[in-house]
Design a protein around this motif. Structure first.
Motif, PDB file in Angstrom:
ATOM      1  N   PHE A  14      15.642 -12.623  29.156  1.00  0.00           N
ATOM      2  CA  PHE A  14      15.316 -12.495  30.578  1.00  0.00           C
ATOM      3  C   PHE A  14      16.337 -13.231  31.446  1.00  0.00           C
ATOM      4  N   PHE A  15      16.620 -14.493  31.123  1.00  0.00           N
ATOM      5  CA  PHE A  15      17.528 -15.283  31.943  1.00  0.00           C
ATOM      6  C   PHE A  15      18.993 -14.928  31.696  1.00  0.00           C
ATOM      7  N   ALA A  16      19.342 -14.590  30.452  1.00  0.00           N
ATOM      8  CA  ALA A  16      20.737 -14.292  30.141  1.00  0.00           C
ATOM      9  C   ALA A  16      21.091 -12.845  30.458  1.00  0.00           C
ATOM     10  N   GLY A  17      20.083 -11.995  30.590  1.00  0.00           N
ATOM     11  CA  GLY A  17      20.340 -10.578  30.818  1.00  0.00           C
ATOM     12  C   GLY A  17      20.543  -9.851  29.503  1.00  0.00           C
ATOM     13  N   GLY A  18      20.235  -8.566  29.477  1.00  0.00           N
ATOM     14  CA  GLY A  18      20.411  -7.791  28.256  1.00  0.00           C
ATOM     15  C   GLY A  18      19.094  -7.285  27.706  1.00  0.00           C
ATOM     16  N   PRO A  19      19.150  -6.526  26.611  1.00  0.00           N
ATOM     17  CA  PRO A  19      17.943  -5.935  26.037  1.00  0.00           C
ATOM     18  C   PRO A  19      17.144  -6.940  25.211  1.00  0.00           C
ATOM     19  N   ARG A  20      15.889  -6.601  24.960  1.00  0.00           N
ATOM     20  CA  ARG A  20      15.051  -7.426  24.093  1.00  0.00           C
ATOM     21  C   ARG A  20      15.604  -7.398  22.672  1.00  0.00           C
ATOM     22  N   THR A  21      15.651  -8.558  22.038  1.00  0.00           N
ATOM     23  CA  THR A  21      16.174  -8.645  20.679  1.00  0.00           C
ATOM     24  C   THR A  21      15.095  -8.478  19.618  1.00  0.00           C
ATOM     25  N   GLY A  42      14.952  -3.692  22.142  1.00  0.00           N
ATOM     26  CA  GLY A  42      15.873  -2.740  22.760  1.00  0.00           C
ATOM     27  C   GLY A  42      15.589  -2.454  24.218  1.00  0.00           C
ATOM     28  N   GLU A  43      14.360  -2.752  24.686  1.00  0.00           N
ATOM     29  CA  GLU A  43      14.036  -2.514  26.091  1.00  0.00           C
ATOM     30  C   GLU A  43      14.772  -3.515  26.987  1.00  0.00           C
ATOM     31  N   PHE A  44      14.983  -3.134  28.238  1.00  0.00           N
ATOM     32  CA  PHE A  44      15.611  -4.036  29.201  1.00  0.00           C
ATOM     33  C   PHE A  44      14.637  -5.161  29.565  1.00  0.00           C
ATOM     34  N   SER A  45      15.162  -6.380  29.666  1.00  0.00           N
ATOM     35  CA  SER A  45      14.320  -7.549  29.925  1.00  0.00           C
ATOM     36  C   SER A  45      14.082  -7.710  31.420  1.00  0.00           C
ATOM     37  N   ASP A  46      13.039  -7.073  31.906  1.00  0.00           N
ATOM     38  CA  ASP A  46      12.774  -7.124  33.340  1.00  0.00           C
ATOM     39  C   ASP A  46      11.603  -8.035  33.686  1.00  0.00           C
ATOM     40  N   ARG A  47      10.998  -8.684  32.682  1.00  0.00           N
ATOM     41  CA  ARG A  47       9.866  -9.579  32.932  1.00  0.00           C
ATOM     42  C   ARG A  47       9.902 -10.776  31.990  1.00  0.00           C
ATOM     43  N   LEU A  48       9.468 -11.919  32.515  1.00  0.00           N
ATOM     44  CA  LEU A  48       9.271 -13.115  31.709  1.00  0.00           C
ATOM     45  C   LEU A  48       7.779 -13.302  31.508  1.00  0.00           C
ATOM     46  N   ARG A  95       4.072  -8.410  19.443  1.00  0.00           N
ATOM     47  CA  ARG A  95       2.773  -7.738  19.338  1.00  0.00           C
ATOM     48  C   ARG A  95       1.641  -8.754  19.410  1.00  0.00           C
ATOM     49  N   ALA A  96       0.587  -8.396  20.141  1.00  0.00           N
ATOM     50  CA  ALA A  96      -0.583  -9.272  20.247  1.00  0.00           C
ATOM     51  C   ALA A  96      -1.350  -9.261  18.928  1.00  0.00           C
ATOM     52  N   GLU A  97      -1.541 -10.465  18.363  1.00  0.00           N
ATOM     53  CA  GLU A  97      -2.294 -10.596  17.127  1.00  0.00           C
ATOM     54  C   GLU A  97      -3.798 -10.641  17.385  1.00  0.00           C
ATOM     55  N   ARG A  98      -4.178 -10.936  18.619  1.00  0.00           N
ATOM     56  CA  ARG A  98      -5.579 -10.868  19.021  1.00  0.00           C
ATOM     57  C   ARG A  98      -5.623 -10.732  20.533  1.00  0.00           C
ATOM     58  N   ASP A  99      -6.822 -10.572  21.081  1.00  0.00           N
ATOM     59  CA  ASP A  99      -6.951 -10.478  22.533  1.00  0.00           C
ATOM     60  C   ASP A  99      -6.344 -11.721  23.172  1.00  0.00           C
ATOM     61  N   SER A 100      -5.458 -11.528  24.148  1.00  0.00           N
ATOM     62  CA  SER A 100      -4.685 -12.637  24.700  1.00  0.00           C
ATOM     63  C   SER A 100      -4.547 -12.498  26.204  1.00  0.00           C
ATOM     64  N   VAL A 101      -4.134 -13.600  26.823  1.00  0.00           N
ATOM     65  CA  VAL A 101      -3.868 -13.629  28.254  1.00  0.00           C
ATOM     66  C   VAL A 101      -2.466 -14.193  28.462  1.00  0.00           C
ATOM     67  N   VAL A 102      -1.660 -13.525  29.283  1.00  0.00           N
ATOM     68  CA  VAL A 102      -0.306 -13.988  29.564  1.00  0.00           C
ATOM     69  C   VAL A 102      -0.066 -14.012  31.068  1.00  0.00           C
ATOM     70  N   LEU A 103       0.902 -14.821  31.468  1.00  0.00           N
ATOM     71  CA  LEU A 103       1.419 -14.808  32.834  1.00  0.00           C
ATOM     72  C   LEU A 103       2.721 -14.022  32.831  1.00  0.00           C
ATOM     73  N   ALA A 104       2.933 -13.217  33.854  1.00  0.00           N
ATOM     74  CA  ALA A 104       4.137 -12.382  33.920  1.00  0.00           C
ATOM     75  C   ALA A 104       4.857 -12.619  35.241  1.00  0.00           C
ATOM     76  N   LEU A 105       6.177 -12.712  35.160  1.00  0.00           N
ATOM     77  CA  LEU A 105       7.014 -12.874  36.350  1.00  0.00           C
ATOM     78  C   LEU A 105       8.114 -11.824  36.300  1.00  0.00           C
ATOM     79  N   SER A 106       8.194 -10.973  37.331  1.00  0.00           N
ATOM     80  CA  SER A 106       9.196  -9.913  37.351  1.00  0.00           C
ATOM     81  C   SER A 106      10.557 -10.488  37.733  1.00  0.00           C
ATOM     82  N   ARG A 107      11.612  -9.737  37.418  1.00  0.00           N
ATOM     83  CA  ARG A 107      12.958 -10.190  37.757  1.00  0.00           C
ATOM     84  C   ARG A 107      13.141 -10.260  39.272  1.00  0.00           C
ATOM     85  N   ASP A 108      12.577  -9.307  40.003  1.00  0.00           N
ATOM     86  CA  ASP A 108      12.706  -9.329  41.465  1.00  0.00           C
ATOM     87  C   ASP A 108      12.067 -10.588  42.040  1.00  0.00           C
TER      88      ASP A 108
END
Length: 596
Positions: free
Chosen positions: A84-91, A45-51, A95-108
């Protein structure tokens, strides 16, 4: 930006077609983020502002209020790219199942990159369109990510068997790119001694990027090393000394198990019952399982038996091969021939399951009974003893169930299903709850009896207040039940049932009760109309409720649908040998003409 980001982007669909220079430019704009086990990366339901792109770790995809994940996301996979690319809320929530590392890219940042890089949007939109098409067509393979990291941990009160550890090490050393670490060998990796938790997590994650798989050996107690690797593991193998089953104190869960249960979902904790030698009959498994409600699948492994370890690893990697056998009365004798042909062709099954007569045949093969012996037992039960041919006063059923029950109890050892070396289930219909139940515990013969309790012909099986009858009422080909048990390909044994036939009979001329009694005691030789009896009508009615499983097949699945001869009778077991050999020839021909 860390160097590995470039390689990660090359594996991610929206960026995979871009030239290396463009990917390198994009990689510089990503932010590296550490996520702790249990944290929500995105919420439905949150707005998709990050990939997001997963560098290391594992995430569960959750929809609505359902507690059970609908998919998993692992290293190299994007999170929420469609929204993120199509626009709209998260479907969905992730949830992280264990300690993890991700890369994040903002919409701006993405908008600024798109303005600078003219090839970015065309590449992204074309790959996104393909992803949406694949999702609509059901071709996306998401839902399971093979575990990257395993943790070996002792179960019960006895130490972890060193022979098993060495055997497991040798087994894991066979595929290239596997690292085995215990607290002693970890000291050679100075970075793992970091006291700063985030920096230590970076070093652990770097190891995962350099190796295809990492296996961690827990200490005997809940040390700092044990706590860290249990958090780092995708799956935990609790290894127990099966020979401790006779000692109640040795079976009690230890502190390491409780810690693992607090960190992992049930599906990610496996119990390995270790036997110092192979024995055809195993006992005591339920005593382990009853004390461990937090354990998911369990496996029996005998020291020195590579087949057992190979099966275990296939389950872990989502490659276990299952066989699903349909119901069908006397027609299910065909399963003997089909399974015999498959075994001769080199198929090694890791799990068995079925409905009604298919449950009986699958159980026999799960017990490693040979086809010839199964054939003889089938003849003894249904032809010699007439287990389905004894009428009774119809107070509880049309047939006397006592011979059927006694034959099952005699020919199928009254052992717990959990004691079988190969996992097995029988599908039954729970009329009390109007749902399918897959029976994986309790006496084997009783599970078969419940799965084959044809309504009205046999009394139901009553279990914990519920009324269980033939599974074919809900699912005659329990492929979905097998997929709940394991990941990986399946062989589906189905039956093309011949038509019941046409009858030129006037229903009004069927004899009344008095007429039937007169004919029964009459010497005149008068005959009754040749209409099917209640057994045949009931069984045929059940067999008509069959869904087309061909639309549910996945990569690696094999559907064998044996055309039952027109002359066969669903209640006549006297032709079981003819059905067996016809199905055997059919299967051999199918395998010869397939690419599998």
């Amino acid at each position: 930006m860390p160097q590995h980001s470039f390689d990660i982007l090359a594996l991610v669909e929206p960026f995979s077609r871009l030239d290396p220079a463009t990917r390198a430019t994009i990689a510089e704009r990503f932010e590296l983020i550490h996520i702790t086990r249990g944290d929500m990366l995105v919420r439905q339901g949150e707005f998709s502002d990050r990939l997001y792109i997963v560098v290391t770790g594992r995430f569960a995809v959750l929809r609505g209020d359902a507690a059970k994940p609908v998919a998993e996301i692992g290293a190299g996979q994007p999170v929420g790219e469609i929204a993120f690319f199509a626009g709209g809320p998260r479907t969905a929530s992730v949830r992280a199942e264990r300690d993890s590392v991700v890369l994040a890219l903002s919409r701006d940042e993405f908008d600024r990159l798109a303005a600078r890089l003219p090839d970015l949007w065309p590449s992204v939109t074309s790959r996104l369109a393909k992803r949406l098409a694949d999702t609509t067509a059901g071709r996306c393979g998401g839902g399971f990510v093979p575990p990257k990291t395993l943790a070996l941990c002792r179960a019960g009160q006895r130490p972890l068997h060193r022979g098993f550890v060495e055997e497991f090490k040798r087994h894991c050393a066979m595929p290239a790119g596997t690292l085995f670490l215990d607290s002693s060998s970890a000291k050679t990796h100075a970075d793992l001694s970091e006291t700063d938790a985030p920096r230590q997590a970076v070093h652990f994650n770097d190891l995962e990027k350099r190796y295809d798989q990492v296996v961690y050996l827990c200490d005997e107690g809940p040390t700092d090393w044990t706590q860290k690797v249990l958090r780092q593991a995708d799956q935990v193998l609790l290894v127990a000394d099966a020979e401790a089953s006779g000692t109640t104190g040795d079976l009690a869960p230890n502190e390491l198990e409780k810690l693992a249960a607090s960190l992992h979902e049930q599906k990610n904790i496996r119990l390995v019952l270790l036997h110092t030698r192979y024995a055809p009959v195993v006992t005591g498994t339920s005593r382990w399982l009853d004390q461990r409600p937090y354990v998911g699948p369990h496996h029996h492994v005998a020291l020195g038996r590579s087949d057992d370890l190979n099966r275990l690893m296939r389950f872990i990697r989502g490659q276990a091969l299952g066989v699903v056998a349909s119901g069908g009365g006397a027609f299910t004798a065909a399963h003997i021939g089909m399974l015999q042909a498959l075994q001769e062709a080199g198929y090694e099954f890791d799990a068995y399951g079925g409905t009604s007569g298919g449950a009986a045949m699958a159980a026999a093969f799960a017990c490693a009974v040979g086809a010839e012996v199964i054939d003889r037992r089938t003849h003894e039960m249904f032809v010699t003893r007439k287990a389905m041919g004894r009428w009774t006063w119809p107070r509880y059923s049309l047939l006397d169930h006592s011979v059927f029950d006694a034959s099952l109890a005699e020919l199928y050892p009254a052992q717990d299903i959990a004691d079988l070396w190969v996992p097995y289930f029988a599908a039954a219909t729970n009329l009390s709850r109007n749902e399918l139940v897959t029976i994986r515990r309790g006496p084997l013969w009783k599970a078969i009896r419940a799965s084959a309790a044809i309504p009205a012909l046999f009394p139901p099986v009553f279990q914990n207040g519920d009324m269980l009858v033939d599974g074919c009422l809900i699912d005659n080909v329990p492929l979905r039940s097998m997929r709940e048990l394991k990941r990986g390909p399946n062989v589906i044994l189905d039956l093309q049932v011949p038509d019941l036939g046409r009858y030129d009979i006037d229903t009004a001329k069927l004899p009344t009760r008095a007429g039937l009694l007169r004919q029964l005691f009459s010497l005149s030789g008068a005959s009754t109309p040749k209409a099917p009896g209640p057994q045949a009508v009931l069984l045929r009615s059940l067999l008509r409720e069959r869904r087309d499983v061909s639309s549910e097949l996945r990569a690696g699945d094999l559907l064998l649908s044996f055309p039952v001869p027109e002359a066969a009778n669903v209640l006549d077991w006297s032709n079981h040998r003819e059905l067996r050999w016809s199905a055997y020839d059919f299967t051999r021909a199918q395998l010869a003409n397939s690419d599998i």
